[in-house]
Design a protein around this motif. Structure first.
Motif, short mmCIF file in Angstrom:
data_model
loop_
_atom_site.label_atom_id
_atom_site.label_comp_id
_atom_site.label_asym_id
_atom_site.label_seq_id
_atom_site.Cartn_x
_atom_site.Cartn_y
_atom_site.Cartn_z
N GLY A 195 -70.35 -79.16 -22.09
CA GLY A 195 -69.12 -78.42 -21.79
C GLY A 195 -69.23 -76.92 -21.95
N GLY A 196 -70.31 -76.44 -22.58
CA GLY A 196 -70.57 -75.01 -22.67
C GLY A 196 -69.53 -74.22 -23.43
N VAL A 197 -69.47 -72.92 -23.12
CA VAL A 197 -68.59 -71.99 -23.84
C VAL A 197 -67.12 -72.40 -23.75
CG1 VAL A 197 -67.78 -69.60 -23.96
CG2 VAL A 197 -70.23 -70.08 -23.69
N PRO A 198 -66.62 -72.80 -22.57
CA PRO A 198 -65.19 -73.17 -22.52
C PRO A 198 -64.84 -74.30 -23.48
CG PRO A 198 -66.04 -72.86 -20.30
CD PRO A 198 -67.23 -72.83 -21.23
N ALA A 199 -65.73 -75.27 -23.65
CA ALA A 199 -65.45 -76.37 -24.57
C ALA A 199 -65.41 -75.88 -26.01
CB ALA A 199 -66.51 -77.46 -24.41
N VAL A 200 -66.31 -74.97 -26.36
CA VAL A 200 -66.30 -74.40 -27.72
C VAL A 200 -65.01 -73.61 -27.95
CG1 VAL A 200 -67.42 -72.75 -29.26
CG2 VAL A 200 -68.80 -74.32 -27.92
N MET A 201 -64.61 -72.82 -26.96
CA MET A 201 -63.39 -72.02 -27.11
C MET A 201 -62.15 -72.91 -27.18
SD MET A 201 -64.23 -68.65 -24.75
CE MET A 201 -63.03 -67.59 -25.57
N LYS A 202 -62.17 -74.02 -26.48
CA LYS A 202 -61.06 -74.98 -26.58
C LYS A 202 -61.01 -75.56 -27.99
CE LYS A 202 -57.77 -77.49 -24.64
NZ LYS A 202 -58.08 -78.40 -23.51
N GLU A 203 -62.17 -75.88 -28.55
CA GLU A 203 -62.23 -76.42 -29.91
C GLU A 203 -61.74 -75.39 -30.93
OE1 GLU A 203 -62.63 -78.99 -32.98
OE2 GLU A 203 -62.74 -79.45 -30.84
N TYR A 258 -80.83 -79.30 -30.28
CA TYR A 258 -80.40 -79.28 -28.88
C TYR A 258 -80.74 -77.95 -28.19
CZ TYR A 258 -77.88 -83.47 -30.27
OH TYR A 258 -77.56 -84.73 -30.74
N THR A 259 -80.74 -78.00 -26.86
CA THR A 259 -81.08 -76.83 -26.05
C THR A 259 -79.88 -76.40 -25.22
OG1 THR A 259 -81.78 -78.10 -24.11
CG2 THR A 259 -83.44 -77.72 -25.85
N LEU A 260 -80.05 -75.31 -24.46
CA LEU A 260 -78.97 -74.84 -23.59
C LEU A 260 -78.63 -75.86 -22.51
CD1 LEU A 260 -77.27 -72.15 -23.50
CD2 LEU A 260 -79.11 -72.26 -25.17
N LEU A 261 -79.59 -76.68 -22.10
CA LEU A 261 -79.29 -77.73 -21.13
C LEU A 261 -78.29 -78.71 -21.74
CD1 LEU A 261 -79.76 -79.24 -18.48
CD2 LEU A 261 -81.73 -80.35 -19.55
N ASP A 262 -78.53 -79.12 -22.98
CA ASP A 262 -77.60 -80.01 -23.67
C ASP A 262 -76.22 -79.36 -23.79
OD1 ASP A 262 -79.55 -82.12 -24.39
OD2 ASP A 262 -80.38 -80.60 -25.71
N PHE A 263 -76.22 -78.07 -24.13
CA PHE A 263 -74.97 -77.34 -24.31
C PHE A 263 -74.19 -77.29 -23.00
CE2 PHE A 263 -72.88 -73.01 -24.92
CZ PHE A 263 -71.89 -73.50 -25.75
N TYR A 264 -74.88 -77.00 -21.91
CA TYR A 264 -74.23 -76.96 -20.60
C TYR A 264 -73.60 -78.32 -20.27
CZ TYR A 264 -73.91 -77.21 -15.51
OH TYR A 264 -73.47 -77.42 -14.23
N GLU A 265 -74.37 -79.37 -20.47
CA GLU A 265 -73.88 -80.71 -20.14
C GLU A 265 -72.74 -81.16 -21.05
OE1 GLU A 265 -77.46 -83.00 -20.25
OE2 GLU A 265 -78.00 -82.51 -18.16
#
Length: 559
Positions: free
Chosen positions: A325-333, A316-323
């Motif tokens: 949920g990005g950093v906030p989604a990782v930090m929530k996890e 995956y790429t940063l576009l996939d990561f952005y779509e």
């Protein structure tokens, strides 16, 4: 009192006001908070090509919130353009230059606060180092990643997208006749379809993500593509928010703390960030006066599994990561593992910023409990080859190569290694040793990007292991260990390795060892050689820089 008032009050400082007025500033503007827009815009580095436009948005936001923007520039070199030649020696040293430049301008003019505009590998950490050093209200805005190229057939990453790093990797395939020149040149024309930092999780995007994780950028901003309209909106909003920080007297060291850096290290492990972040996080900690070392980095990283399979540690790429949920989604996890009471540039705590975050694609951002491979994205190794430590990236290494043992093939520098690889001197099972490429010996600790990519392109990525006192690019994959410390120039053990020595790398056990009965004796006979066949800033850098194990910083205080 705002410090700009120290040199702008009438009548004593009318001489300074007159100089501002010669630029067109008014009395009304000079009575407001003065905010620097620190811009690393240039038309060389694609990650910085759009920063002039974003700077305008930031200035408008500052004015809307009641401040007066002033703008100055700093350098922003492109690692991708400097790879594989003498230019790479100059890349890491720019980090200190950027921090110093910002310090000098901010202090000379007593500016109240700053918004930092940068995107790429050494620019973002240099700016964050300056923020930590100056301890003023500060926010970083990144320019955003490029959109990826698209390649659905014969994609070496296994997905549908490609990035810039595929070109160098494919050079080995071209040289071995595994692809045609027409196919190779198609990559040149299609791998980078827009401006922005590289589409994979190299050092540039990693550091932008970690700026957000540490709380120095607005939530959700790191992975917005460079060409999206939201990127402009974030720049404008950042200009407004910096006035809130001034009003609330929130400075960089209120945000950059040991706890927030620990959060960033854990996020780095979860996303499979670049090995270069070890240097940069340690350097930022140094500037903030925070006691953080390589062992701390290794311990924190080991607690967090790799959750986000981004190129080069996935498809995956940063576009996939952005779509997704990005950093906030990782930090929530990761919320149960983070210090959620850490303050951020929003004036709120991490827990408030991520409260409404969600993962929109669990193939891109995995759940902790669903991850079979608990290995973190970054690992610290130690042993008789690296008594002060070494760095590797398990997320980018094939699992079958997490334990690797083989005979050493020794090269005295990167150019020797490139020639040897092209000449077929490296065979499956070998451990490729490239030395004299550390911060002092390089000088400048160049990345061994090109040798590693050539090996991967030749199908040897998991069949050999590259070991060096230099660095690696965040885009590298295959079996590699860098930052061997002490380096050869310091009299480190890597200087005692001889052709054919058996070297064992064990990521699971966190060790790197030379299996030779007389190795300790050989190490005792080594002498440091910090002489530099160089001039200018590189000479000064080589004489002042510290070990990679300490972040390769240039000391700037007495303790």
């Amino acid at each position: 009192m705002r410090r700009s008032k120290d040199i702008l009050s009438q009548p004593e400082w009318s001489n300074v006001r007159a100089l501002y007025k010669s630029n067109g500033y008014t009395d009304e503007e000079l009575d407001k908070p003065i905010v620097a827009v620190v811009n690393s815009f240039n038309t060389i580095c694609p990650g910085h090509y759009n920063l002039k436009e974003l700077a305008q948005q930031v200035r408008e936001g500052i004015r809307a919130a009641g401040g007066t923007p002033v703008e100055f520039g700093t350098i922003g070199a492109c690692d991708g353009m400097a790879m594989g030649h003498d230019g790479m020696n100059h890349i890491l040293p720019t980090r200190e230059l950027i921090a110093n430049d910002i310090e000098m301008m901010m202090q000379a003019h007593r500016i109240d606060a700053m918004v930092l505009l940068g995107s790429c590998d050494k620019i973002v950490p240099g700016m964050l180092m300056a923020a930590a050093r100056l301890d003023l209200p500060s926010i970083l805005v990144n320019g955003g990643p490029t959109l990826p190229g698209k390649l659905e057939e014969n994609n070496p990453y296994g997905g549908e997208y490609i990035d810039h790093s595929i070109i160098q990797q494919s050079l080995g395939s071209l040289q071995d006749g595994l692809m045609s020149e027409e196919e190779y040149l198609w990559l040149e024309d299609n791998a980078c379809p827009t401006v922005g930092s590289c589409a994979m999780l190299g050092t540039a995007n990693t550091m932008c993500c970690l700026s957000e994780a540490v709380g120095m950028s607005l939530p959700g901003s790191a992975s917005i593509p460079a060409v999206y309209s939201k990127r402009k909106a974030v720049a404008y909003q950042t200009g407004k928010v910096i006035l809130d920080l001034i009003e609330e007297e929130i400075t960089a060291r209120d945000i950059i703390t040991k706890n927030s850096l620990a959060n960033a290290i854990k996020v780095n492990s979860a996303i499979g960030g670049s090995t270069n972040t070890v240097l940069h996080i340690l350097a930022i900690a140094y500037e903030a006066g925070i006691d953080l070392d390589l062992d701390d980095f290794g311990e924190l990283s080991s607690q967090i599994p790799h959750l986000v399979p981004l190129i080069p540690g996935g498809s995956y790429t940063l576009l996939d990561f952005y779509e997704a949920g990005g950093v906030p989604a990782v930090m929530k996890e990761l919320s149960s593992q983070l210090k959620l009471d850490s303050l951020t540039v929003t004036g709120k705590k991490v827990e408030d910023n991520i409260a409404q975050s969600e993962t929109k694609d669990e193939e891109v951002i995995n759940k902790v409990q669903d991850v079979a491979n608990k290995t973190g994205g970054i690992a610290v190794l130690k042993g008789n080859l690296a008594p002060d430590g070494a760095i590797t990236k398990p997320s980018a290494i094939p699992k079958e190569a997490h334990q690797f043992k083989g005979p050493a093939v020794v090269f005295e520098n990167e150019q020797e290694a490139l020639a040897g690889i092209k000449a077929g001197q490296v065979k499956p099972g070998d451990v490729v040793v490239i030395r004299n490429e550390g911060p002092i010996g390089g000088p400048g600790m160049p990345e061994m990007y090109k040798p590693m990519k050539l090996l991967v392109g030749k199908g040897l990525g998991s069949q050999v292991c590259v070991v060096t006192d230099g660095r690696f690019s965040g885009s590298n994959n295959g079996c590699f260990v860098g930052h061997i410390s002490p380096e050869a120039a310091e009299g480190g053990p890597i200087g005692a390795v001889e052709e054919g020595d058996i070297i064992s790398v064990d990521i699971k056990q966190g060790t790197i060892e030379v299996e030779a009965e007389d190795f300790i004796v050989r190490c005792e006979e080594l002498e440091a050689d910090t002489s530099c066949d160089c001039t200018g800033y590189l000479y000064n850098y080589s004489q002042l820089v510290t070990s990679a194990a300490n972040g390769a910083v240039i000391p700037n205080r007495s303790n």
